[in-house]
Write a protein that holds these residues in place. Structure first.
Motif, PDB file in Angstrom:
ATOM      1  N   GLU A 192      28.882   3.936   6.753  1.00 51.12           N
ATOM      2  CA  GLU A 192      28.035   3.383   7.812  1.00 51.12           C
ATOM      3  C   GLU A 192      28.296   1.893   8.002  1.00 51.12           C
ATOM      4  OE1 GLU A 192      23.349   3.630   9.187  1.00 51.12           O
ATOM      5  OE2 GLU A 192      23.976   4.328   7.199  1.00 51.12           O
ATOM      6  N   LYS A 193      28.462   1.157   6.915  1.00 51.86           N
ATOM      7  CA  LYS A 193      28.687  -0.288   7.030  1.00 51.86           C
ATOM      8  C   LYS A 193      30.050  -0.588   7.639  1.00 51.86           C
ATOM      9  CE  LYS A 193      28.546  -4.630   4.460  1.00 51.86           C
ATOM     10  NZ  LYS A 193      29.691  -5.182   5.191  1.00 51.86           N
ATOM     11  N   PRO A 216      26.633   4.988   2.607  1.00 50.13           N
ATOM     12  CA  PRO A 216      26.391   3.591   2.986  1.00 50.13           C
ATOM     13  C   PRO A 216      27.674   2.821   3.290  1.00 50.13           C
ATOM     14  CG  PRO A 216      25.029   4.205   1.114  1.00 50.13           C
ATOM     15  CD  PRO A 216      25.976   5.336   1.329  1.00 50.13           C
ATOM     16  N   ARG A 217      28.739   3.099   2.539  1.00 48.95           N
ATOM     17  CA  ARG A 217      30.008   2.425   2.797  1.00 48.95           C
ATOM     18  C   ARG A 217      30.553   2.819   4.166  1.00 48.95           C
ATOM     19  NH1 ARG A 217      33.971   4.082  -1.428  1.00 48.95           N
ATOM     20  NH2 ARG A 217      35.348   2.740  -0.213  1.00 48.95           N
ATOM     21  N   THR A 232      30.036   0.329  11.359  1.00 47.82           N
ATOM     22  CA  THR A 232      29.222  -0.622  12.115  1.00 47.82           C
ATOM     23  C   THR A 232      29.958  -1.939  12.299  1.00 47.82           C
ATOM     24  OG1 THR A 232      27.179   0.385  11.260  1.00 47.82           O
ATOM     25  CG2 THR A 232      27.015  -1.833  12.179  1.00 47.82           C
ATOM     26  N   ASP A 233      30.613  -2.415  11.246  1.00 46.15           N
ATOM     27  CA  ASP A 233      31.355  -3.678  11.335  1.00 46.15           C
ATOM     28  C   ASP A 233      32.540  -3.557  12.296  1.00 46.15           C
ATOM     29  OD1 ASP A 233      29.582  -4.750   9.553  1.00 46.15           O
ATOM     30  OD2 ASP A 233      30.904  -4.591   7.815  1.00 46.15           O
TER      31      ASP A 233
END
Length: 263
Positions: free
Chosen positions: A18-19, A15-16, A22-23
């Motif tokens: 991917e976030k 999740p880290r 994405t950012d």
């Protein structure tokens, strides 16, 4: 806090990744769909499928300075001191080919000498007869005399002299390209800024035609030298001021384990 939190390979790692990706891609203006999977070398492989086309200098299935820089930045943000490290590898349009880790390379190099010595010792008797053709130079005087004193080996010198030219980069200044007024104005402003502030700038990941436009655009701008340097995908256009100014100390980046990242 559970046992997996704070560990690079823990449950919060994907999740880290991917976030953060994405950012970063959103701020760059190139959003992408992310395909994450575990690589065979233990790293996390991410295929970037850009929604509106890749950034300049990025081609699907190929490495580039843009991807290498993004991968380096991402790993620096993920790998905090005191946690287990798991590397993230990025690919454009497809998953990247796994690359050997430094530890594996070191082990391979350490084991290589023993095998090499045995192979050399076993192959030495077989290699001795291969030196028999050394008698060939004795026939050269006959060829030279038959050609009126012209050495036979001189015929190959022109081809050898031309060989290094094959790997040379083309001179962008000699290319004929269509002028872009907006592009020309932006480049000239950067050249003037480099000259007035004494700062070094560079354009990377550009096509040959764009490098030619940059070099033609800066003609006549004083106080700065602009030239293309490097080879292949590492070729770039560098702005070198005539009077460089030192960077303020507060602007210097911290020197923190940059060599640990296998970009």
């Amino acid at each position: 806090m559970s046992g997996t939190q704070g560990v690079a390979g823990g449950g919060d790692f994907r999740p880290r990744v991917e976030k953060l990706l994405t950012d970063i891609l959103g701020l760059m203006g190139f959003p992408a769909r992310l395909d994450l999977q575990d690589a065979t070398d233990g790293s996390l492989s991410v295929a970037l499928h850009f929604e509106s086309g890749p950034p300049p200098g990025v081609e699907p299935g190929k490495r580039s300075q843009v991807l290498d820089s993004l991968q380096f930045l991402l790993n620096k943000m993920l790998h905090r001191p005191g946690v287990e490290r798991r590397w993230v590898m990025l690919g454009a349009g497809a998953h990247p080919e796994p690359r050997p880790r430094r530890e594996a390379q070191a082990q391979a190099q350490a084991a290589a000498p023993a095998a090499t010595v045995e192979q050399v010792a076993a192959s030495t008797p077989a290699q001795k007869p291969a030196r028999a053709p050394a008698a060939a130079p004795a026939a050269q005087p006959q060829q030279r005399n038959a050609r009126g004193g012209q050495p036979a080996q001189q015929a190959s010198k022109p081809a050898q002299a031309q060989a290094p030219a094959k790997g040379a980069e083309a001179d962008e200044r000699s290319l004929q390209v269509e002028e872009d007024p907006a592009f020309r104005e932006a480049v000239r402003k950067l050249a003037e800024k480099s000259a007035s502030l004494g700062r070094f700038y560079a354009f990377a990941a550009m096509k040959t035609e764009d490098r030619a436009r940059v070099l033609k655009a800066v003609e006549g701008v004083g106080g700065v030298k602009v030239a293309a340097e490097g080879e292949g995908r590492n070729r770039r256009v560098v702005f070198t001021p005539a009077k460089p100014a030192p960077m303020p100390k507060r602007s210097l980046l911290p020197d923190d384990d940059e060599d640990d990242v296998d970009a």
